[in-house]
Design a protein around this motif. Structure first.
Motif, PDB file in Angstrom:
ATOM      1  N   SER A  24       0.837  -1.217   0.000  1.00 31.72           N
ATOM      2  CA  SER A  24       0.000   0.000   0.000  1.00 31.72           C
ATOM      3  C   SER A  24       0.865   1.258   0.000  1.00 31.72           C
ATOM      4  N   ALA A  25       1.867   1.264   0.892  1.00 32.12           N
ATOM      5  CA  ALA A  25       2.728   2.450   1.022  1.00 32.12           C
ATOM      6  C   ALA A  25       3.530   2.694  -0.252  1.00 32.12           C
ATOM      7  N   PHE A  49       0.868   1.229  10.898  1.00 36.09           N
ATOM      8  CA  PHE A  49       0.892   2.598  10.373  1.00 36.09           C
ATOM      9  C   PHE A  49       0.953   3.628  11.503  1.00 36.09           C
ATOM     10  N   GLY A  50       1.240   3.146  12.726  1.00 32.88           N
ATOM     11  CA  GLY A  50       1.419   4.064  13.853  1.00 32.88           C
ATOM     12  C   GLY A  50       0.133   4.561  14.472  1.00 32.88           C
ATOM     13  N   LEU A  51      -0.984   3.872  14.196  1.00 30.97           N
ATOM     14  CA  LEU A  51      -2.272   4.303  14.739  1.00 30.97           C
ATOM     15  C   LEU A  51      -2.673   3.432  15.924  1.00 30.97           C
ATOM     16  N   SER A  52      -3.425   4.011  16.846  1.00 34.91           N
ATOM     17  CA  SER A  52      -3.850   3.280  18.039  1.00 34.91           C
ATOM     18  C   SER A  52      -4.989   2.320  17.717  1.00 34.91           C
ATOM     19  N   LYS A  53      -4.897   1.113  18.279  1.00 33.52           N
ATOM     20  CA  LYS A  53      -5.979   0.140  18.116  1.00 33.52           C
ATOM     21  C   LYS A  53      -7.094   0.393  19.127  1.00 33.52           C
ATOM     22  N   ASP A  54      -6.852   1.302  20.082  1.00 29.88           N
ATOM     23  CA  ASP A  54      -7.841   1.552  21.134  1.00 29.88           C
ATOM     24  C   ASP A  54      -8.554   2.889  20.944  1.00 29.88           C
ATOM     25  N   GLY A  55      -8.315   3.524  19.812  1.00 34.58           N
ATOM     26  CA  GLY A  55      -8.944   4.827  19.567  1.00 34.58           C
ATOM     27  C   GLY A  55     -10.456   4.712  19.542  1.00 34.58           C
ATOM     28  N   VAL A  78      -2.541   9.245   6.236  1.00 34.71           N
ATOM     29  CA  VAL A  78      -1.680   8.661   7.275  1.00 34.71           C
ATOM     30  C   VAL A  78      -0.235   8.717   6.793  1.00 34.71           C
ATOM     31  N   VAL A  79      -0.031   8.422   5.516  1.00 30.65           N
ATOM     32  CA  VAL A  79       1.166   8.847   4.792  1.00 30.65           C
ATOM     33  C   VAL A  79       0.652   9.482   3.508  1.00 30.65           C
ATOM     34  N   ASP A  80       1.490  10.192   2.788  1.00 29.51           N
ATOM     35  CA  ASP A  80       1.044  10.879   1.571  1.00 29.51           C
ATOM     36  C   ASP A  80       0.304   9.915   0.647  1.00 29.51           C
ATOM     37  N   ASN A  81      -0.875  10.330   0.190  1.00 32.22           N
ATOM     38  CA  ASN A  81      -1.705   9.564  -0.758  1.00 32.22           C
ATOM     39  C   ASN A  81      -2.351   8.321  -0.165  1.00 32.22           C
ATOM     40  N   LEU A  82      -2.204   8.104   1.152  1.00 35.19           N
ATOM     41  CA  LEU A  82      -2.726   6.860   1.730  1.00 35.19           C
ATOM     42  C   LEU A  82      -3.660   7.145   2.908  1.00 35.19           C
ATOM     43  N   ASP A  83      -4.896   6.642   2.790  1.00 33.76           N
ATOM     44  CA  ASP A  83      -5.892   6.716   3.862  1.00 33.76           C
ATOM     45  C   ASP A  83      -6.093   5.317   4.442  1.00 33.76           C
ATOM     46  N   PRO A 223       7.363  -2.233  11.706  1.00 35.19           N
ATOM     47  CA  PRO A 223       6.060  -2.091  12.370  1.00 35.19           C
ATOM     48  C   PRO A 223       6.153  -1.566  13.805  1.00 35.19           C
ATOM     49  N   SER A 224       7.230  -1.908  14.521  1.00 36.93           N
ATOM     50  CA  SER A 224       7.351  -1.446  15.909  1.00 36.93           C
ATOM     51  C   SER A 224       7.571   0.070  15.965  1.00 36.93           C
ATOM     52  N   HIS A 225       7.942   0.657  14.829  1.00 33.81           N
ATOM     53  CA  HIS A 225       8.107   2.115  14.744  1.00 33.81           C
ATOM     54  C   HIS A 225       6.874   2.771  14.106  1.00 33.81           C
ATOM     55  N   GLY A 226       5.884   1.947  13.758  1.00 30.88           N
ATOM     56  CA  GLY A 226       4.656   2.476  13.160  1.00 30.88           C
ATOM     57  C   GLY A 226       4.875   3.075  11.785  1.00 30.88           C
ATOM     58  N   LEU A 227       5.837   2.509  11.038  1.00 31.38           N
ATOM     59  CA  LEU A 227       6.167   3.058   9.723  1.00 31.38           C
ATOM     60  C   LEU A 227       6.253   1.950   8.676  1.00 31.38           C
ATOM     61  N   PRO A 228       5.798   2.218   7.448  1.00 33.43           N
ATOM     62  CA  PRO A 228       6.056   1.274   6.362  1.00 33.43           C
ATOM     63  C   PRO A 228       7.540   1.298   6.010  1.00 33.43           C
ATOM     64  N   ILE A 229       8.016   0.245   5.380  1.00 29.27           N
ATOM     65  CA  ILE A 229       9.445   0.079   5.149  1.00 29.27           C
ATOM     66  C   ILE A 229      10.035   1.166   4.245  1.00 29.27           C
ATOM     67  N   ASN A 230       9.271   1.670   3.288  1.00 24.51           N
ATOM     68  CA  ASN A 230       9.825   2.687   2.372  1.00 24.51           C
ATOM     69  C   ASN A 230      10.079   4.019   3.075  1.00 24.51           C
ATOM     70  N   ILE A 231       9.475   4.207   4.252  1.00 20.77           N
ATOM     71  CA  ILE A 231       9.745   5.408   5.053  1.00 20.77           C
ATOM     72  C   ILE A 231      10.766   5.088   6.148  1.00 20.77           C
ATOM     73  N   TYR A 232      10.630   3.916   6.751  1.00 22.59           N
ATOM     74  CA  TYR A 232      11.530   3.524   7.844  1.00 22.59           C
ATOM     75  C   TYR A 232      12.965   3.357   7.358  1.00 22.59           C
ATOM     76  N   ASP A 233      13.145   2.660   6.254  1.00 23.07           N
ATOM     77  CA  ASP A 233      14.488   2.493   5.682  1.00 23.07           C
ATOM     78  C   ASP A 233      14.343   2.373   4.168  1.00 23.07           C
ATOM     79  N   SER A 234      14.358   3.520   3.536  1.00 21.30           N
ATOM     80  CA  SER A 234      14.029   3.610   2.110  1.00 21.30           C
ATOM     81  C   SER A 234      14.966   2.813   1.203  1.00 21.30           C
TER      82      SER A 234
END
Length: 253
Positions: A24-25, A49-55, A78-83, A223-234
């Motif tokens: 997706s990312a 994606f860094g969002l709370s499951k308890d929101g 949540v990231v550019d172009n992604l809902d 995932p533990s940083h709440g980021l997709p891989i292309n942002i976490y380590d491009s």
């Protein structure tokens, strides 16, 4: 009109959620408008994606039970172009709650119809079971993408999954097709990974993606940083692989 892809495998731990998040990312990074819908009660795509499951916001649970409009559940950019539409543990009860709803297999499909025109891709992350939630996803989808782990039991369950896809196609969604199979957690150091790939290619008369996702430590950390891989380590091999997979998926359109 958005192309809806269900990412499904009733076997857990095969890289299904990892593929949902990072495909997706990478589609979004390539300029596509993407909506991700987390249909797994574990909510790992949501937290990935860094969002709370308890929101307290509306989730896919409220959407499927027709308790809210799908537009009210979408979290934008949540990231550019992604809902995303999130999930939480409440979704585990949806199987029982859906009993009272007419045409329950079409609940998600009818909701998605309202927003399909706004997106190029709608990615559905299914639970690791062939449940009513998975049937809802397959009824709503145009295609099913199946991640397969490069391990000894890779083919086990795949026949059952293809049977389910064919059953949904016959009874509920005549347009449904198998998008293809993508190999995940490939370890080039082992002969087993290579043998599994060859075995599946020999036994499966379906579309198999050329891109193979490697076993990659950065991919596991993201995932533990709440980021997709292309942002976490491009520049990681995981990011490059998912970019290649995204390019293949776009090429199938």
């Amino acid at each position: 009109m958005g192309r809806t892809i269900a990412i499904a495998n009733q076997k857990g731990g095969v890289g299904k959620t990892t593929t949902a998040i990072n495909l997706s990312a990478c589609l979004a990074e390539a300029g596509q408008r993407v909506l991700v819908i987390d249909i797994d009660p574990q909510g790992n795509t949501t937290s990935g994606f860094g969002l709370s499951k308890d929101g307290s916001n509306n989730t896919v649970y409220e959407v499927i039970l027709q308790e809210c409009n799908i537009r009210d559940a979408i979290i934008e950019n949540v990231v550019d172009n992604l809902d995303i539409i999130t999930s939480n543990v409440n979704l585990a009860g949806a199987e029982i709650d859906l009993i009272d709803i007419d045409n329950r297999e079409y609940s998600l499909k009818s909701a998605i119809t309202e927003v399909r025109d706004q997106y190029d891709y709608i990615i559905l992350d299914c639970p690791p079971s062939l449940s009513m939630l998975t049937v809802n996803a397959m009824t709503a989808a145009d295609t099913v993408l199946v991640p397969i782990q490069c391990e000894y039991y890779a083919l086990e369950g795949l026949t059952q999954l293809i049977h389910t896809i064919n059953l949904v196609k016959k009874k509920l969604n005549p347009e449904l097709e198998l998008e293809g199979v993508v190999f995940t957690m490939y370890d080039s150091r082992t002969n087993l990974s290579l043998q599994v790939v060859e075995n599946v290619k020999d036994n499966l008369q379906e579309n198999i993606y050329k891109t193979i996702i490697p076993r990659n430590i950065r991919l596991a950390e993201a995932p533990s940083h709440g980021l997709p891989i292309n942002i976490y380590d491009s520049k990681s091999s995981g990011a490059e692989s998912y970019r290649m997979l995204a390019a293949e998926v776009m090429g199938n359109k």
